[in-house]
Every structure is written in C-alpha cells, then in structure tokens.
Design a protein around this motif. Structure first.
Motif, short mmCIF file in Angstrom:
data_model
loop_
_atom_site.label_atom_id
_atom_site.label_comp_id
_atom_site.label_asym_id
_atom_site.label_seq_id
_atom_site.Cartn_x
_atom_site.Cartn_y
_atom_site.Cartn_z
N GLU A 212 0.81 -1.16 -0.31
CA GLU A 212 -0.02 0.05 0.01
C GLU A 212 0.88 1.30 0.01
OE1 GLU A 212 -3.78 -0.17 2.44
OE2 GLU A 212 -2.81 -1.57 3.50
N PRO A 213 1.43 1.68 -1.10
CA PRO A 213 2.39 2.76 -1.19
C PRO A 213 1.75 3.94 -1.01
CG PRO A 213 1.98 1.76 -3.31
CD PRO A 213 1.39 0.91 -2.45
N ALA A 214 0.62 4.29 -1.19
CA ALA A 214 -0.33 5.36 -0.95
C ALA A 214 -0.71 5.52 0.36
CB ALA A 214 -1.44 5.43 -2.10
N TYR A 215 -0.76 4.61 1.39
CA TYR A 215 -1.49 4.72 2.48
C TYR A 215 -0.19 5.68 3.36
CZ TYR A 215 -2.76 3.50 7.10
OH TYR A 215 -3.20 3.34 8.60
N GLN A 216 -0.68 6.40 4.40
CA GLN A 216 0.02 7.13 4.88
C GLN A 216 0.53 6.72 6.42
OE1 GLN A 216 0.33 10.45 3.84
NE2 GLN A 216 -0.59 9.64 2.30
N VAL A 271 -0.97 11.16 -11.01
CA VAL A 271 -0.04 10.30 -10.41
C VAL A 271 -0.08 10.60 -8.81
CG1 VAL A 271 2.54 9.96 -10.52
CG2 VAL A 271 1.14 10.27 -12.56
N ALA A 272 -0.22 12.01 -8.55
CA ALA A 272 -0.08 12.50 -7.30
C ALA A 272 -1.11 11.73 -6.33
CB ALA A 272 -0.23 13.89 -6.97
N TYR A 277 -1.11 11.52 -2.45
CA TYR A 277 -0.86 12.95 -2.00
C TYR A 277 -2.19 13.78 -2.27
CZ TYR A 277 3.93 11.98 -1.57
OH TYR A 277 5.51 11.40 -1.42
N GLU A 278 -2.34 14.54 -1.15
CA GLU A 278 -3.65 15.28 -1.29
C GLU A 278 -3.75 16.38 -2.32
OE1 GLU A 278 -4.60 16.67 2.43
OE2 GLU A 278 -4.76 14.63 3.47
#
Length: 355
Positions: A212-216, A271-272, A277-278
C-alpha cells in the motif's frame, strides 16, 4: 506484488540473448561496465574464477554452479585469479543468439548464459538494491536454474514459433530463481535492502509499504507490523536497509511516480493522487526533494527527442550508488543534456546544407 517482484517489474527486463563460452589453457577475460545488463550463467563443465568490481573476494566456480550478476558491474572470468586478461570485445562478436565462442581451443571450461537489459531512467537506482553476485552452488537449486539457462539457449538457437515469449518468461524465471535461492541460503548478518527481505520482521514492514504505497504510513504503525517498538524499528531499519523508514517510503513512492511519468500519459495530478498525496503541490515538493527536479521537468525530459534521451539515459549507467543527493545531480544532468542535445539537433535542422 511483493517487494522483489515490484523492483523487477520496474526494471522491465528485455532484449534477451543466450550464448555459450568454451575456454581452454590459461585464460582470462575482462568484461567492462555492463551498461544496465543482467547476466545469468550455468557452468556446464570445468571450473574458473570470478571477480566482480567492488567485491573483495573472488568466487570459485565449478561444474554445476550457477551465478547471476544483477548490477551490471565490470567483472573478470579466468582460469586463475591473477594474470593478464583479454578484453571481452576482442573475442566476443556482436550479440547473437545461440552462438558459442571458443578461446584457446576450448576444453577447460564450458558455460552457457543469458543476458538481458533493463529499462528506465531509474534502472541504476533499482539495480543498486540487488546483490552484486548471486552464486548458487547447492543442489537441488542448481538443477532448476541450469535447466532454465539451457532451455533459454535452446529456444533462442532453434527459433521455433513462440520462442520469443518463452525466452521472456525463462529470463524472468532465471533471475527470480537465482535471487530467491541466494536470499534463502545466506546468513542472517548481511545488510542491504535485498537481504532485509529475508528478515521476518523487517520483511513484513517492507511488504506493507510495497503493498500500500499510497497509505499514510507512520513510524509507529510500521513498527507494530514489524513487532518492534518505534525506536527499535527505526534503528534496525536504518542499519539493515541503509536509510530511515520514512525516507524509504518517500523514495519508493517517487520510483513508482517516475515509472508512471515515463510510461503513461497520466497528468501529474493523477499520479499524485494515486500515491496518496492530497495535492499536486505537495507531491511536486516531495518529488523534487527526492529526484532533484519537478515532475513536470521529469515528464518533459521523457518527451525529449530520441537522440537526447539516449545520450541522457546512457549517462545514468555510471552512477553506482545513488542517494537522494546523487539522484538530484543525476536528474538535473539528464535534463541539461537532453536540452543541450535538443538545441543542437534543432540548430542542425535549421542550418543551410553545405555544398
């Protein structure tokens, strides 16, 4: 995918070539910078010594052994450790499929091997995550890898229908087999990203990041996944992987971003968002901090003329141990070279033809 599969996917192995080498007497061959080539060999008969640039100890290879050189470093093969070596370019012809090169009449060593290139402007950064040598000298692992190498040679030599697809899958399988065996048979005191995959606790954290690379992610959460306190995890991760956990999270996201910028037409905002990324602004700031240029600059380089791209990409092959600072210099140099080459090409097109 798991972390190793992720890295190999981004490398995109291609251009597979298989050949044999038959050497006799006293001999040694020096191979220069392999320029983003991964090589995989099986020793069919005889023995020799292998030395790799940057690796202190030479490796003795005997019949049945298999070895992979994943990082493209210069290396030397010879009947002894010392002595003068002939340059590989003097005895090996231009790449051809299924051929056998003979040195000094042959009869002392025979090995078969395959080599394939990798793509992308981040190839050197990714290759540096792999070990310089993967030496397989245990049964039954030898048999599986040797079968793959020999089958690759057969496929490319006989050129049967569908052989290109078979060769592609064999090349991937050879590389994964060798790296997997190398990971499983080594000791637990080796450091680096690759060997951290075999560490149960750190491996769990790496799998979570890649899953989960997009997880914070927070340091606390990753520590809990690894089964350690926050401080212990942070210290052990840096010691074993080579950088702090959150720095690794950011760098992996940027490697994924580079792949999207190079291989898709997605806008920067898309991509962001895909990487958690918000805002595009926050992503651009993070990208520039890691890669040394903005996403749009990187994207413009990707769309540069082919001549500029090839010259710029070739400059990457000499960066062996990139970090965030080196990455900044590298990408800035790529953009500068691409721009200069583009200007030269434009000037040449606009200049009057000489008579």
């Amino acid at each position: 995918m798991d972390p190793l599969s992720d890295v190999l996917f981004l490398l995109k192995p291609h251009a597979y070539v298989s050949s044999g080498f038959d050497a006799g007497g006293d001999w040694a061959v020096q191979f220069g910078d392999q320029h983003k080539l991964i090589k995989c060999y099986a020793v069919v008969s005889g023995d020799c010594w292998l030395t790799v640039d940057g690796v202190a100890d030479p490796v003795r290879l005997v019949a049945g052994d298999c070895f992979v050189l994943p990082t493209g470093r210069p290396f030397r093969l010879g009947s002894s450790i010392d002595g003068a070596a002939v340059g590989a370019g003097e005895i090996f012809p231009a790449a051809r499929r299924g051929g056998v090169v003979t040195l000094n009449g042959g009869g002392g060593l025979f090995l078969v091997g395959s080599r394939f290139g990798v793509k992308g402007n981040r190839a050197d950064m990714l290759l540096s995550m792999l070990p310089p040598i993967a030496h397989i000298h245990e049964q039954p692992e030898q048999a599986a890898l040797r079968w793959s190498v020999e089958q690759m040679m057969k496929e490319l030599r006989e050129e049967q229908p569908g052989n290109a697809l078979v060769a592609q899958h064999l090349a991937h399988m050879m590389l994964v087999q060798a790296l997997r065996v190398h990971l499983d048979t080594g000791g637990g005191d080796r450091v680096g990203w690759f060997f951290s995959l075999a560490d149960r606790q750190l491996g769990n954290a790496l799998k979570a990041i890649h899953g989960e690379p997009a997880y914070q992610w927070s340091l606390q959460e990753l520590g809990e996944i690894a089964g350690m306190s926050r401080s212990t995890f942070a210290l052990r991760f840096k010691e074993r992987v080579g950088e702090p956990p959150m720095q690794y999270v950011a760098r992996w996201r940027m490697l994924l971003a580079c792949d999207r910028l190079e291989n898709s037409n997605d806008p920067v905002s898309t991509v962001a968002a895909s990487l958690g990324y918000e805002s595009e602004s926050a992503f651009s700031t993070a990208f520039k901090r890691v890669m040394g240029c903005s996403p749009r600059q990187y994207g413009r380089f990707r769309k540069a003329e082919p001549e500029a791209s090839s010259v710029a990409a070739s400059s990457l092959s000499h960066e062996r141990h990139p970090d965030s600072e080196n990455g900044s210099h590298r990408v800035q140099h790529i953009i500068a070279v691409a721009a200069a080459d583009g200007r030269r090409a434009s000037d040449q097109r606009s200049a009057p033809a000489s008579r």
